[in-house]
Write an enzyme that holds these catalytic residues in place. Structure first.
Site, short mmCIF file in Angstrom:
data_model
loop_
_atom_site.label_atom_id
_atom_site.label_comp_id
_atom_site.label_asym_id
_atom_site.label_seq_id
_atom_site.Cartn_x
_atom_site.Cartn_y
_atom_site.Cartn_z
N GLY A 8 23.99 38.10 -18.12
CA GLY A 8 23.32 36.90 -18.12
C GLY A 8 22.41 36.65 -16.96
O GLY A 8 22.35 35.62 -16.16
N GLY A 11 19.68 33.89 -15.91
CA GLY A 11 20.07 32.46 -15.95
C GLY A 11 20.23 31.96 -14.69
O GLY A 11 19.88 32.57 -13.62
N GLN A 12 20.73 30.63 -14.47
CA GLN A 12 20.61 29.81 -13.15
C GLN A 12 21.38 30.54 -12.21
O GLN A 12 20.91 30.47 -10.91
CB GLN A 12 21.11 28.47 -13.62
CG GLN A 12 20.98 27.51 -12.43
CD GLN A 12 21.78 26.18 -12.44
OE1 GLN A 12 22.70 26.09 -13.31
NE2 GLN A 12 21.61 25.18 -11.39
N ASP A 34 20.33 41.27 -19.43
CA ASP A 34 20.14 39.94 -20.26
C ASP A 34 19.74 40.18 -21.65
O ASP A 34 19.21 41.14 -21.72
CB ASP A 34 19.32 38.77 -19.50
CG ASP A 34 19.64 37.50 -19.88
OD1 ASP A 34 19.49 36.74 -20.94
OD2 ASP A 34 20.14 36.59 -18.84
N ILE A 35 19.58 38.93 -22.53
CA ILE A 35 19.09 39.16 -23.70
C ILE A 35 17.59 38.97 -23.74
O ILE A 35 16.94 39.40 -24.51
CB ILE A 35 19.53 38.42 -25.07
CG1 ILE A 35 20.00 37.08 -24.48
CG2 ILE A 35 20.79 39.12 -25.58
CD1 ILE A 35 20.21 36.11 -25.64
N ARG A 36 17.16 38.39 -22.74
CA ARG A 36 15.52 38.20 -22.45
C ARG A 36 15.31 38.92 -21.20
O ARG A 36 16.03 38.83 -19.91
CB ARG A 36 15.49 36.74 -22.43
CG ARG A 36 16.30 35.87 -21.44
CD ARG A 36 16.37 34.44 -21.75
NE ARG A 36 17.06 33.64 -20.76
CZ ARG A 36 16.75 32.76 -19.74
NH1 ARG A 36 15.61 32.58 -19.71
NH2 ARG A 36 17.70 32.15 -19.06
N ASP A 53 22.49 42.76 -24.95
CA ASP A 53 23.22 41.57 -25.78
C ASP A 53 24.66 41.86 -25.42
O ASP A 53 25.40 43.04 -25.76
CB ASP A 53 22.91 41.78 -27.33
CG ASP A 53 23.65 40.63 -28.06
OD1 ASP A 53 24.59 39.77 -27.52
OD2 ASP A 53 22.92 40.41 -29.00
N TYR A 142 32.87 24.43 -25.50
CA TYR A 142 32.65 25.28 -24.28
C TYR A 142 34.14 25.29 -23.49
O TYR A 142 34.35 26.23 -22.99
CB TYR A 142 31.54 24.58 -23.63
CG TYR A 142 31.30 25.00 -22.11
CD1 TYR A 142 30.64 26.18 -21.78
CD2 TYR A 142 31.68 24.30 -21.07
CE1 TYR A 142 30.28 26.62 -20.63
CE2 TYR A 142 31.42 24.72 -19.50
CZ TYR A 142 30.63 25.80 -19.46
OH TYR A 142 30.24 26.19 -17.97
N LYS A 146 36.32 28.17 -22.21
CA LYS A 146 36.58 28.67 -20.68
C LYS A 146 38.16 28.81 -20.58
O LYS A 146 38.49 29.72 -20.03
CB LYS A 146 35.93 27.59 -19.92
CG LYS A 146 34.62 27.61 -19.78
CD LYS A 146 34.15 28.85 -19.36
CE LYS A 146 32.53 29.06 -19.29
NZ LYS A 146 32.14 30.23 -19.02
#
Ligand code: NAD
Ligand code: SER
Length: 324
Positions: A8, A11-12, A34-36, A53, A142, A146
């Protein structure tokens, strides 16, 4: 911690953690995934990157074999607001993705960091000075993933001796990368809109207090915890950590000190409001302080000065040179 895989990583959090780890460990020793693909050239070109992925176990095996990492920061996930609109995807990515990387960590003898969240708490949790060990009955998908993730990491440590560690992050505020669909995203967007338009329409009620943290503290906390003496860790996973707690009204007042024309208005989104109402106002992070020396450095005032300075530079930079 010598060679690291970050999932990931576009991401942020991942986009900043990856760059910080590359500075610390050497660019070739931090594999981003990441996936992107990142559009950010700093992240893309400063070290190895894998399209990966977290649900593809064959590919995870290949990446683990090729790169021989000793530590995994597993950040790939679906955040709270998107999770409520896509609960099945949220379960798959957040639970099966974590399981796949715990198994990979077990097979390839890696340490694993898992970020939990204030979202792991729910409406029956004591909202003020929320204890480290307390009631956890979240009512979002979510939050369910968690809490289950915290327990699964504890289980892998107890059952297999895996070196799992993690924190419960508050809402995170940063300027490099826009947040990925959480309930606390307003506290990032408000700074961008204040600089661009001098106004912001907030989707949470003005008195909604939530725990928040500035990204430099969040990145520092992850590295500190993974380097902490394991003999001193009693909790290991899911340490409460906090820095500041504020409402939309309070952050707007702080921004107005720097941009006097700034105006905030409110149009409440019932879904995100209900999620925010179920989360703590402020957590007690005494265990993190005592077990690995945690202490935040930014409060609302110092974060606001830095956010506005950094975003001014970023918004004035041509798109081709922006990090994201
Ligand atoms: P983000 O949404 O910005 O980034 C998540 C990344 O995961 C994205 O780049 C996305 O492309 C990637 N991803 C999604 N599905 C994937 C898949 N199947 N395989 C691989 N990658 C996939 O999220 P973030 O804010 O960087 O959060 C990272 C972690 O920290 C998450 O576990 C999140 O729950 C946790 N956390 C974040 C915050 C916060 O305020 N940002 C607070 C508490 C906890
Ligand atoms: N910032 C995150 C969210 O709002 C909290 O985990 O989903």
């Amino acid at each position: 911690m010598k060679k690291v895989l970050v999932t990931g990583s576009v991401g942020q959090i991942g986009s900043e953690l990856t760059v910080a780890l590359r500075k610390k460990l050497g660019e070739g020793n931090v594999v981003a995934s990441d996936i992107r693909m990142p559009t950010d050239t700093v992240l893309r070109d400063s070290g190895p990157f894998e399209i990966l992925d977290c649900l593809d176990t064959n590919h995870i095996t290949r990446v683990m074999q090729i790169h021989e990492c000793d530590t995994i920061f597993h950040l790939a996930a679906i955040l709270s607001a998107i999770g409520e609109s896509k609960p099945a995807l949220s379960w798959q990515v957040n639970m099966n993705g974590l399981y796949n990387f715990l198994e990979a960590a077990r097979q390839y003898k890696c340490a694993l960091f898992f970020p939990s969240s204030i979202g792991a708490f729910g409406p029956s949790t004591p909202p003020d000075n929320t204890p480290q060990d307390t009631i956890q009955r979240p009512d979002t998908i979510y939050g369910v993933t968690k809490v289950a993730g915290e327990l699964l990491c504890d289980y892998y440590h107890k059952r297999f001796g895996l070196d799992t560690r993690g924190v419960r992050f508050p809402g995170l505020i940063s300027y490099e990368t826009e947040p990925g669909g959480g309930t606390t995203d307003y506290a990032v967007d408000i700074y961008r809109k204040a600089l661009k338009y001098k106004k912001y329409k907030c989707y949470l009620r003005k008195d909604t207090a939530i725990d928040m943290m500035y990204m430099p503290d969040a990145v520092r906390s992850m590295i500190m915890l993974m380097e902490a003496d394991p003999n001193k860790l009693i909790h290991r996973n899911a340490f409460n950590i906090c820095a500041m707690s504020f409402t939309p009204d309070e952050i707007a007042a702080e921004i107005k000190k720097h941009i006097p024309e700034f105006e905030i208005t409110y149009e409440v989104d019932p879904v995100r409001q209900a999620i925010a109402d179920s989360w703590p106002n402020s957590m007690d992070d005494t265990s993190a302080q005592q077990e690995w020396g945690w202490e935040a450095t930014y409060d609302l005032a110092t974060m606001t000065v830095d956010m506005l300075e950094q975003l001014k530079i970023k918004l004035a930079t041509p798109d081709s040179q922006k990090r994201v």
